[in-house]
Design a protein around this motif. Sequence first.
Motif, PDB file in Angstrom:
ATOM      1  N   GLY A  77       0.807  -1.205   0.000  1.00 50.29           N
ATOM      2  CA  GLY A  77       0.000   0.000   0.000  1.00 50.29           C
ATOM      3  C   GLY A  77       0.844   1.260   0.000  1.00 50.29           C
ATOM      4  O   GLY A  77       0.751   2.082   0.919  1.00 50.29           O
ATOM      5  N   ILE A  82      -0.064   3.622  -5.590  1.00 50.68           N
ATOM      6  CA  ILE A  82      -1.503   3.864  -5.692  1.00 50.68           C
ATOM      7  C   ILE A  82      -1.778   4.970  -6.695  1.00 50.68           C
ATOM      8  O   ILE A  82      -2.654   4.854  -7.563  1.00 50.68           O
ATOM      9  N   ILE A  95      -5.466  -4.010  -1.543  1.00 53.67           N
ATOM     10  CA  ILE A  95      -4.187  -3.753  -0.882  1.00 53.67           C
ATOM     11  C   ILE A  95      -3.923  -4.834   0.167  1.00 53.67           C
ATOM     12  O   ILE A  95      -4.723  -5.018   1.092  1.00 53.67           O
ATOM     13  N   VAL A  98      -3.082  -5.394   5.488  1.00 51.81           N
ATOM     14  CA  VAL A  98      -3.542  -4.255   6.280  1.00 51.81           C
ATOM     15  C   VAL A  98      -3.819  -4.750   7.692  1.00 51.81           C
ATOM     16  O   VAL A  98      -4.569  -5.708   7.895  1.00 51.81           O
ATOM     17  N   LEU A 107      -4.414   4.622   3.500  1.00 45.53           N
ATOM     18  CA  LEU A 107      -4.739   4.113   2.164  1.00 45.53           C
ATOM     19  C   LEU A 107      -5.897   4.896   1.555  1.00 45.53           C
ATOM     20  O   LEU A 107      -5.886   5.213   0.359  1.00 45.53           O
ATOM     21  N   CYS A 111      -5.856   7.347  -1.948  1.00 41.66           N
ATOM     22  CA  CYS A 111      -6.766   7.107  -3.071  1.00 41.66           C
ATOM     23  C   CYS A 111      -7.593   8.334  -3.447  1.00 41.66           C
ATOM     24  O   CYS A 111      -8.314   8.302  -4.456  1.00 41.66           O
ATOM     25  N   VAL A 149      -9.330  -3.737   1.292  1.00 39.93           N
ATOM     26  CA  VAL A 149      -8.133  -4.013   2.081  1.00 39.93           C
ATOM     27  C   VAL A 149      -8.107  -5.487   2.482  1.00 39.93           C
ATOM     28  O   VAL A 149      -9.132  -6.070   2.802  1.00 39.93           O
TER      29      VAL A 149
END
Length: 257
Positions: A77, A82, A95, A98, A107, A111, A149
Amino acid sequence: MPAPTNMFKQRLKQGELVIGCWAGFADPYPTELMATAGFDWLVIDGEHAPNDLNSITAQLQVLEGKHSEAVVRLPVGNEWLIKQMLDAGAQTLLIPMVESAEQARELVRACRYPPEGIRGSGAALARASQFAAIPDYAQTANAQICLLVQVETVKGMNALDEILAVEGVDGVFIGPSDLAADMGLLGQTEHPEVRAAIEAGLGKIAASDKAAGILALADEAADLYRAWGAQFLAVGIDVVMLAQAARALMASWDAKR
């Protein structure tokens, strides 16, 4: 004109069961072939398959307009990875590893464009904006990004409640293989303790406002996971499917020699 509607995200929000498969050949030709099977989603795997930005972009291109929605799994991540994948046109990211709500929040920020996040705003150069043909891409993109995730360690499972409370996470995917390994049961995804952890995790996710996801390579496991709450369910890996079919075919001819 806004960013394209993410149909995968929309279907998750509607509570639909979506069936997917892994695309691990790191090449657009077999990924295009897999799309003809009618899977709802295909994972372009950048964690365990030999993919890079160029090969993933090529696969996004062949999937555009197909029934099979692209889910891009990154190796880690990382915010610049990303950014590159979103600019290449990925709208759904998976991802791995996590383990905390703090990690999930970072994360989400990676995004999203500011002020909600830190995504770099060079959309004019990006395939995602059709190279500036979508004039309000940056203003509308955040709402169409789907963040999934992977929770696949004991630490992550212990933090599941906190991860599920993070706004901007759309789904949580449990990784049976890594979870079993982290529990000291490497390769034993069917062990009762692993199964119990998966059942509890899927149930907890399904009871939240997030979608629950998982991979199962056997029908028996897939049926169990579905019953336990899995909504985005992967049922195969293309590389494994080809290997099994090829070996079975040769074995049948070996028996006839």
